[in-house]
Write a protein that holds these residues in place. Structure first.
Motif, PDB file in Angstrom:
ATOM      1  N   VAL A  48       0.968  -1.482   0.101  1.00 53.02           N
ATOM      2  CA  VAL A  48      -0.103  -0.036  -0.045  1.00 53.02           C
ATOM      3  C   VAL A  48       0.767   1.182  -0.065  1.00 53.02           C
ATOM      4  CG1 VAL A  48      -1.692   1.321   1.419  1.00 53.02           C
ATOM      5  CG2 VAL A  48      -1.978  -1.193   1.106  1.00 53.02           C
ATOM      6  N   GLN A  49       1.900   1.289   0.679  1.00 50.10           N
ATOM      7  CA  GLN A  49       2.829   2.457   0.929  1.00 50.10           C
ATOM      8  C   GLN A  49       3.352   2.867  -0.499  1.00 50.10           C
ATOM      9  OE1 GLN A  49       2.783  -0.361   2.764  1.00 50.10           O
ATOM     10  NE2 GLN A  49       4.587  -0.545   4.010  1.00 50.10           N
ATOM     11  N   LYS A  74      -4.965  -1.085   6.493  1.00 50.15           N
ATOM     12  CA  LYS A  74      -4.654  -0.374   5.448  1.00 50.15           C
ATOM     13  C   LYS A  74      -5.703  -0.357   4.287  1.00 50.15           C
ATOM     14  CE  LYS A  74       0.041  -0.092   6.174  1.00 50.15           C
ATOM     15  NZ  LYS A  74       0.969  -1.297   6.300  1.00 50.15           N
ATOM     16  N   TYR A  77      -7.187   3.052   2.909  1.00 49.04           N
ATOM     17  CA  TYR A  77      -6.320   4.041   1.952  1.00 49.04           C
ATOM     18  C   TYR A  77      -6.492   3.811   0.510  1.00 49.04           C
ATOM     19  CZ  TYR A  77      -3.964   5.038   6.461  1.00 49.04           C
ATOM     20  OH  TYR A  77      -4.021   5.216   7.624  1.00 49.04           O
TER      21      TYR A  77
END
Ligand SMILES: *Cc1c(COP(=O)(O)O)cnc(C)c1O
Length: 221
Positions: A48-49, A74, A77
């Motif tokens: 995700v980051q 997460k 997001y």
């Protein structure tokens, strides 16, 4: 570096019903842009980051696929924009996707990840566990999640017979679930299996979606 020649060669090997997901994890946004300029519109990321800044930086008509293990905290997001999540490996994660998708007013397409490899480290449901969840009906009563099929990763081995057997087993599970009509037949149509080293074997065994990284972009560091 993205290679147009490798891209064309791989596409030429894939039957028309097989979708190519370009796995762009670890490559910078400029490399994804090169692939985009060559016509690639479906990208797969596993973190995700890393996905969020790439989503911000790149054209908005890209279909983003999340293919790696996803933590429930997460989900929120990526729900506003993600096209498909391949790595649904627990009921808890499934329920969180339903909750966040409903909040966001979206319907998220997902694949249920099956554990087919002999390695312990690979995530996923085993067949008995998944069948009992499907019997319970929870996944069928989630209006903001559309279950499109299954995903699996074969063992990392040179033993092609073993890989073939694992893919064949996943295809069998896929067909069995499809035949039970837990999900509308026309929707349950995606079998995501095959990576750079084994996509031809996967296609032979009935894959409809391959996730290819290093064969397109070169070796990762
Ligand atoms: C990295 C990754 C791929 C692609 O791997 P390559 O061997 O580079 O093609 C496919 N699926 C998942 C889940 C991955 O994490």
């Amino acid at each position: 570096m993205f290679s147009q020649a490798r891209y064309e060669a791989i596409k030429a090997q894939l039957p028309p019903q097989v979708t190519l997901v370009a796995v762009s994890k670890t490559y910078p946004a400029e490399v994804l842009q090169q692939a985009y300029d060559a016509g690639v519109r479906i990208f797969g990321e596993n973190r995700v980051q890393e996905l969020l800044p790439k989503y911000e930086a790149l054209p908005k008509d890209i279909e983003w696929h999340l293919i790696g293990h996803l933590q429930s905290n997460k989900v929120k997001y990526i729900v506003p924009f993600v096209h498909m999540i391949h790595s649904v490996d627990s009921l808890r994660l499934f329920n969180e996707i339903q909750k966040q998708a409903s909040k966001a007013g979206r319907i998220i397409q997902v694949l249920l990840q099956m554990h087919i490899a002999s390695e312990e480290t690979k995530f996923g449901f085993d067949e008995a566990e998944l069948l009992s969840i499907l019997e319970s009906g929870v996944m069928q009563n989630a209006p903001s999640v559309k279950v499109r099929g299954l995903m699996g990763m074969a063992s990392f081995t040179e033993d092609t017979e073993k890989v073939k057997t694992e893919f064949a087993g996943l295809k069998k599970t896929f067909d069995a679930i499809k035949a039970k009509n837990y999900f509308p037949e026309k929707d349950f149509d995606v079998l995501s299996m095959g990576m750079s080293g084994d996509y031809l074997l996967a296609v032979e065994q009935g894959s409809t979606m391959v996730r290819i990284g290093s064969a397109l972009f070169g070796a990762r560091n």
